[in-house]
Design a protein around this motif. Structure first.
Motif, PDB file in Angstrom:
ATOM      1  N   THR A  63       5.342  -4.987   3.506  1.00 28.41           N
ATOM      2  CA  THR A  63       4.628  -3.720   3.366  1.00 28.41           C
ATOM      3  C   THR A  63       3.690  -3.504   4.545  1.00 28.41           C
ATOM      4  O   THR A  63       3.426  -4.403   5.341  1.00 28.41           O
ATOM      5  CB  THR A  63       3.792  -3.700   2.067  1.00 28.41           C
ATOM      6  N   GLY A  64       3.174  -2.283   4.619  1.00 30.15           N
ATOM      7  CA  GLY A  64       2.213  -1.979   5.666  1.00 30.15           C
ATOM      8  C   GLY A  64       0.985  -2.865   5.582  1.00 30.15           C
ATOM      9  O   GLY A  64       0.417  -3.258   6.607  1.00 30.15           O
ATOM     10  N   ARG A  65       0.567  -3.188   4.376  1.00 31.68           N
ATOM     11  CA  ARG A  65      -0.592  -4.079   4.204  1.00 31.68           C
ATOM     12  C   ARG A  65      -0.286  -5.466   4.761  1.00 31.68           C
ATOM     13  O   ARG A  65      -1.134  -6.095   5.401  1.00 31.68           O
ATOM     14  CB  ARG A  65      -0.956  -4.171   2.721  1.00 31.68           C
ATOM     15  N   ASP A  66       0.935  -5.947   4.546  1.00 34.43           N
ATOM     16  CA  ASP A  66       1.332  -7.248   5.097  1.00 34.43           C
ATOM     17  C   ASP A  66       1.253  -7.229   6.620  1.00 34.43           C
ATOM     18  O   ASP A  66       0.817  -8.205   7.245  1.00 34.43           O
ATOM     19  CB  ASP A  66       2.757  -7.603   4.668  1.00 34.43           C
ATOM     20  N   LEU A  67       1.667  -6.112   7.217  1.00 33.83           N
ATOM     21  CA  LEU A  67       1.637  -5.997   8.670  1.00 33.83           C
ATOM     22  C   LEU A  67       0.210  -5.973   9.202  1.00 33.83           C
ATOM     23  O   LEU A  67      -0.084  -6.575  10.242  1.00 33.83           O
ATOM     24  CB  LEU A  67       2.391  -4.743   9.119  1.00 33.83           C
ATOM     25  N   LEU A  68      -0.689  -5.293   8.487  1.00 35.77           N
ATOM     26  CA  LEU A  68      -2.090  -5.279   8.903  1.00 35.77           C
ATOM     27  C   LEU A  68      -2.698  -6.678   8.821  1.00 35.77           C
ATOM     28  O   LEU A  68      -3.427  -7.111   9.722  1.00 35.77           O
ATOM     29  CB  LEU A  68      -2.887  -4.306   8.035  1.00 35.77           C
ATOM     30  N   GLN A  91       8.236   6.681   8.804  1.00 37.67           N
ATOM     31  CA  GLN A  91       7.099   7.106   7.986  1.00 37.67           C
ATOM     32  C   GLN A  91       7.204   6.572   6.554  1.00 37.67           C
ATOM     33  O   GLN A  91       7.062   7.305   5.577  1.00 37.67           O
ATOM     34  CB  GLN A  91       6.975   8.631   7.995  1.00 37.67           C
ATOM     35  N   ALA A  94       7.679  -3.219  12.109  1.00 39.45           N
ATOM     36  CA  ALA A  94       6.514  -2.332  12.165  1.00 39.45           C
ATOM     37  C   ALA A  94       6.886  -1.018  12.832  1.00 39.45           C
ATOM     38  O   ALA A  94       6.483   0.063  12.385  1.00 39.45           O
ATOM     39  CB  ALA A  94       5.379  -3.014  12.922  1.00 39.45           C
ATOM     40  N   SER A 135       6.164   2.947   4.070  1.00 38.97           N
ATOM     41  CA  SER A 135       5.127   1.918   4.038  1.00 38.97           C
ATOM     42  C   SER A 135       5.615   0.586   3.476  1.00 38.97           C
ATOM     43  O   SER A 135       4.793  -0.310   3.250  1.00 38.97           O
ATOM     44  CB  SER A 135       3.924   2.412   3.220  1.00 38.97           C
ATOM     45  N   ALA A 136       6.922   0.445   3.264  1.00 38.07           N
ATOM     46  CA  ALA A 136       7.448  -0.833   2.776  1.00 38.07           C
ATOM     47  C   ALA A 136       8.945  -0.896   3.030  1.00 38.07           C
ATOM     48  O   ALA A 136       9.614   0.140   3.125  1.00 38.07           O
ATOM     49  CB  ALA A 136       7.164  -1.008   1.286  1.00 38.07           C
ATOM     50  N   LEU A 185       8.977   1.068  10.324  1.00 40.94           N
ATOM     51  CA  LEU A 185       8.156   1.695   9.286  1.00 40.94           C
ATOM     52  C   LEU A 185       7.418   2.903   9.851  1.00 40.94           C
ATOM     53  O   LEU A 185       7.301   3.935   9.179  1.00 40.94           O
ATOM     54  CB  LEU A 185       7.156   0.681   8.723  1.00 40.94           C
ATOM     55  N   SER A 186       6.923   2.763  11.078  1.00 38.42           N
ATOM     56  CA  SER A 186       6.201   3.877  11.707  1.00 38.42           C
ATOM     57  C   SER A 186       7.126   5.048  11.986  1.00 38.42           C
ATOM     58  O   SER A 186       6.798   6.202  11.675  1.00 38.42           O
ATOM     59  CB  SER A 186       5.548   3.389  12.998  1.00 38.42           C
TER      60      SER A 186
END
Length: 214
Positions: free
Chosen positions: A119-124, A102, A95, A104-105, A98-99
């Motif tokens: 992906t960023g969605r997986d992390l959320l 910049q 995480a 998102s996967a 990715l941050s």
């Protein structure tokens, strides 16, 4: 939590000689935004995102007739320096990556072989699970001094009252050198534990139960 515990193992890939049109069709049909590019041995050699495809229309491809753009091989637009994860990496480290970068996967590789995607969605989704926000619970935020033993002390009060803790987060207070302990607890009546916390001098920042402002 490790990457292997949350990564997607159903991966949609393409090859470098495949066209932009194939990538667009795959993204639309599978509702994805990133496609790993692999060679004949399933080794990762690049990645293409929906942004790469959009940008390609305004880069080297703009010199071509519009009808030729979709037939352009992905090797002309794919990113070759790919940030990857390992199945045994910690989720929070990925995480952070990715941050910082910049992006998102990130493809997940083992010996350069593609084994998953994160992906960023997986992390959320994982954040929701780790914090217990997807379960019925009460959230309490407690301000404590940045001293050893404070977390154990506060947790002990919940234990004394038979309150089950589903998750704990610790983060710096925004105005002082103190820490904030965020507990998610499962109990029919949190009042006895809350009262004892207050009696012992804990500052309750944001109780989610009406009537417990300090």
């Amino acid at each position: 939590m490790l990457v292997e515990d949350m990564m997607r193992t159903t991966i949609h890939t393409l090859h470098a000689k495949d066209s932009i049109e194939q990538a667009v069709e795959l993204m639309e049909s599978k509702r994805i935004r990133h496609i790993p590019i692999v060679d004949a041995n399933k080794a990762l050699i690049g990645i293409v995102s929906d942004r790469d495809i959009r940008d390609s229309k305004h880069s080297i491809l703009q010199q071509q007739p519009s009808e030729d753009i979709l037939s352009t091989p992905l090797e002309h637009i794919m990113k070759r320096d790919v940030y990857t994860a390992h199945p045994l990496d910690f989720v929070e480290d990925i995480a952070s990556m990715l941050s910082e970068q910049q992006i998102s996967a990130a493809p997940v590789t083992l010996g350069n072989k593609l084994v998953g995607m994160i992906t960023g969605r997986d992390l959320l989704d994982t954040l929701v699970r780790l914090t217990g926000a997807d379960q019925p619970s009460t959230q309490l935020e407690i301000k404590v001094s940045d001293l050893s033993g404070k977390l154990a002390e506060a947790s002990g009060i919940f234990h004394k009252h038979g309150v089950n803790i589903t998750s704990v987060l610790v983060y710096p207070h925004k105005e002082t050198a103190d820490k904030v302990l965020t507990f998610r607890i499962q109990t029919m009546d949190p009042r006895p534990a809350i009262h004892e916390l207050q009696e012992k001098g804990y500052e309750l920042i944001s109780p989610s139960v009406p009537g417990f402002e300090q």
